[in-house]
Write a protein that holds these residues in place. Structure first.
Motif, mmCIF file in Angstrom:
data_model
loop_
_atom_site.group_PDB
_atom_site.id
_atom_site.type_symbol
_atom_site.label_atom_id
_atom_site.label_comp_id
_atom_site.label_asym_id
_atom_site.label_seq_id
_atom_site.Cartn_x
_atom_site.Cartn_y
_atom_site.Cartn_z
ATOM 1 N N ALA A 78 0.814 -1.218 0.000
ATOM 2 C CA ALA A 78 0.000 0.000 0.000
ATOM 3 C C ALA A 78 0.843 1.262 0.000
ATOM 4 N N LYS A 79 2.119 1.090 0.305
ATOM 5 C CA LYS A 79 3.044 2.219 0.424
ATOM 6 C C LYS A 79 2.514 3.167 1.514
ATOM 7 N N ALA A 80 3.271 4.151 1.883
ATOM 8 C CA ALA A 80 2.822 5.097 2.915
ATOM 9 C C ALA A 80 3.954 6.051 3.206
ATOM 10 N N ASP A 81 3.996 7.132 2.499
ATOM 11 C CA ASP A 81 5.040 8.118 2.746
ATOM 12 C C ASP A 81 4.492 9.500 3.090
ATOM 13 N N ALA A 82 3.388 9.886 2.461
ATOM 14 C CA ALA A 82 2.881 11.240 2.682
ATOM 15 C C ALA A 82 1.423 11.308 2.244
ATOM 16 N N VAL A 86 -2.600 15.860 -4.259
ATOM 17 C CA VAL A 86 -3.722 16.364 -5.041
ATOM 18 C C VAL A 86 -5.007 16.361 -4.235
ATOM 19 N N THR A 87 -5.331 15.216 -3.646
ATOM 20 C CA THR A 87 -6.604 15.093 -2.941
ATOM 21 C C THR A 87 -6.534 15.541 -1.486
ATOM 22 N N GLY A 88 -5.333 15.518 -0.911
ATOM 23 C CA GLY A 88 -5.216 15.829 0.507
ATOM 24 C C GLY A 88 -5.578 14.662 1.407
ATOM 25 N N TYR A 89 -5.960 13.513 0.810
ATOM 26 C CA TYR A 89 -6.301 12.334 1.590
ATOM 27 C C TYR A 89 -5.068 11.473 1.819
ATOM 28 N N TRP A 90 -5.201 10.590 2.810
ATOM 29 C CA TRP A 90 -4.104 9.669 3.087
ATOM 30 C C TRP A 90 -4.114 8.600 2.013
ATOM 31 N N GLY A 91 -3.175 8.695 1.093
ATOM 32 C CA GLY A 91 -3.168 7.906 -0.121
ATOM 33 C C GLY A 91 -3.177 6.405 0.036
ATOM 34 N N PRO A 92 -2.450 5.817 1.000
ATOM 35 C CA PRO A 92 -2.341 4.362 1.055
ATOM 36 C C PRO A 92 -3.662 3.612 1.135
ATOM 37 N N ILE A 93 -4.702 4.186 1.728
ATOM 38 C CA ILE A 93 -5.964 3.464 1.800
ATOM 39 C C ILE A 93 -6.546 3.265 0.410
ATOM 40 N N ASP A 336 -0.429 5.413 12.469
ATOM 41 C CA ASP A 336 0.338 6.648 12.650
ATOM 42 C C ASP A 336 0.696 7.365 11.355
ATOM 43 N N HIS A 337 0.226 6.854 10.195
ATOM 44 C CA HIS A 337 0.466 7.516 8.912
ATOM 45 C C HIS A 337 1.955 7.732 8.639
ATOM 46 N N GLU A 338 2.772 6.757 8.993
ATOM 47 C CA GLU A 338 4.199 6.797 8.698
ATOM 48 C C GLU A 338 4.621 5.439 8.156
ATOM 49 N N ASP A 339 5.746 5.409 7.418
ATOM 50 C CA ASP A 339 6.150 4.141 6.823
ATOM 51 C C ASP A 339 6.788 3.184 7.825
ATOM 52 N N SER A 340 6.833 3.549 9.086
ATOM 53 C CA SER A 340 7.342 2.637 10.119
ATOM 54 C C SER A 340 6.425 1.436 10.318
ATOM 55 N N TYR A 341 5.216 1.454 9.756
ATOM 56 C CA TYR A 341 4.273 0.344 9.975
ATOM 57 C C TYR A 341 4.801 -0.984 9.441
ATOM 58 N N VAL A 342 5.796 -0.947 8.526
ATOM 59 C CA VAL A 342 6.365 -2.185 7.995
ATOM 60 C C VAL A 342 7.698 -2.528 8.656
#
Length: 476
Positions: A78-82, A86-93, A336-342
């Motif tokens: 899902a990736k997760a960096d920022a 464009v949308t301002g949403y949390w992209g990975p979802i 936490d919306h950071e890539d530390s989740y992996v």
């Protein structure tokens, strides 16, 4: 004084009834330590639990000997960096529910996943990726799965093959020939509360006449004792998960207050054991389906006769922050919306590791090792077949880690096909609907011992093309 005490007791009864908890019920305690070396631990999962199993097994590859992936995808899918610019949403979802579940394969670039793993390993945030070369990997995609596309599990297979390399290719078995829906698959038939084989609905446990738990465990550990059809000698125990989420409360991590663990009687009495972590999928937590995954996935019966402790951590639904309305494991960084989740520092990975540490805290120093010998490997068995692959397992020879596998095709002539570490070997690239024979021998200090008795297996027919998963005929 007695009247006041009595009034307080009545109030306690009313409050307990309101929350459906007995005032005399004992609170779940923590996990105790068993004689279970952490380096012999393994993990598996379905759906979001499969994604988490890949994350955990990669982050802690130094202690995880094998990984089972049922309807899951690759590391950092899902990736997760920022936030999306464009949308301002949390992209990975959006990526998680898009490419990682529906494909296409062109949107799942292996280079993205390996580059992230390489970077995290270089930074010391996960264990050395060379450890992945020794892990036993089982992957599964049912062709009636209408929720997670095969492209995602193909990407997971590619991720592992990248790190296994040609020398360890026999560590990976990928089953794609079964017509299961999005589910963990069991041998039962007609069991109340479970689904038929093509289903894609709760409780996401499908009856396909296929012993997925037993195949996963034997692919990781080698041939095991058959389950006892009688009542299990061991038991399922509940434990307080808040002890392993500190300094956070479980709610802050979308984890349940209570987890479960199956303890065989032998392990309870101090015998050497091993731990397998079994992760449920979305909407398979006890809040959604009760204890069905814990009690009916099939792990406990195998564990009971093979000194395997099965850990069942639990998520919970979280409609507010962190948003997790279907009780999924965190494979898109909703905590936490950071890539530390992996990585090792991922909030849920830390909690699972703390539980694993607690269960393995009683491991004693190894006793005097058995003198290795070139004995004949026993009970070579075909534990699973696909249309182009076969999964073999046998009983380990004491003191031996390396084995040589030979195969004979229709011409009857045996040829060496590879050496493998550990007591299982997965072969791929075979011809559908063809019968083969295999032999295994132990290798010690470069010397090959006598061969085992033959195991015979026949590959399946290619699975039918399935354009509408969930409605395709079952070929097996």
């Amino acid at each position: 004084m007695r009247a006041a005490v009595w009034r307080r007791y009545i109030v306690a009864l009313i409050v307990a009834a309101a929350i459906d908890v007995s005032p005399l019920a004992a609170e779940p305690a923590g996990l105790r330590g068993y004689h279970a070396p952490i380096g012999e631990s393994s993990i598996s999962g379905i759906s979001s639990g499969a994604f988490m199993a890949v994350q955990f097994g990669t982050a802690w590859s130094s202690v995880i000997s094998g990984v089972g992936v049922v309807a899951g995808g690759p590391y950092w899918c899902a990736k997760a960096d920022a936030l999306d610019a464009v949308t301002g949403y949390w992209g990975p979802i959006w990526r998680a529910t898009g490419a990682c579940m529906k494909g296409p394969a062109s949107d799942l670039d292996l280079r993205d996943f390996t580059a992230k793993a390489d970077a995290k390993a270089a930074a010391g945030e996960i264990d050395a990726l060379s450890n992945l070369g020794r892990q036993k990997i089982y992957l599964f995609h049912g062709y009636n799965d209408a929720i997670v596309d095969k492209a995602a599990t193909d990407a997971a297979a590619d991720f592992y093959r990248h790190y296994l390399g040609a020398a360890n290719r026999g560590n990976l078995f990928y089953q794609t020939a079964l017509g299961a829906g999005h589910s963990f698959v069991v041998t039962k038939e007609g069991a109340p509360g479970l689904n038929d084989c093509k289903a894609n609905t709760e409780p996401y446990i499908d009856q396909c006449g296929y012993d997925q738990a037993g195949i996963i465990l034997q692919h990781i550990y080698g041939r095991l004792n058959r389950p006892n059809p009688a009542q299990l000698a061991g038991s399922v125990k509940s434990f307080d998960q808040s002890l392993y989420t500190k300094p956070h409360l479980p709610d802050a991590l979308s984890l349940g207050d209570t987890g479960y663990v199956f303890i065989p009687q032998d392990c309870e009495q101090g015998a050497p054991c091993r731990v397998h972590v079994a992760l449920h999928g979305c909407k398979q937590d006890v809040g959604d389906i009760g204890r069905r995954f814990v009690d009916e996935a099939g792990y406990n019966a195998w564990a009971d006769t093979n000194r395997l402790i099965i850990l069942y951590p639990q998520t919970k639904t979280s409609p507010f922050a962190p948003g997790n309305p279907q009780a999924c494991w965190d494979w898109w960084s909703y905590v936490d919306h950071e890539d530390s989740y992996v990585t090792k520092s991922g909030a849920q990975i830390r909690a699972i590791k703390a539980m694993l540490d607690a269960l393995t805290a009683g491991a004693a120093a190894p006793a005097n090792a058995t003198e290795p010998s070139l004995s004949v490997p026993q009970w070579l068995t075909v534990i699973d077949t696909s249309d182009t692959g076969v999964d073999l397992a046998w009983s380990p020879v004491a003191g031996v880690t390396t084995y040589r596998v030979s195969r004979a095709g229709p011409d009857g002539a045996f040829q060496k096909i590879g050496d493998v570490t550990g007591a299982s070997f997965a072969e791929s690239g075979l011809t559908p609907q063809t019968t083969y024979r295999w032999r295994v021998s132990a290798i010690l200090n470069g010397t090959e011992g006598p061969s085992s008795e033959d195991a015979i297996g026949t590959t399946q027919s290619p699975p039918p093309r399935c354009n509408n998963p969930g409605s395709c005929p079952i070929a097996r």
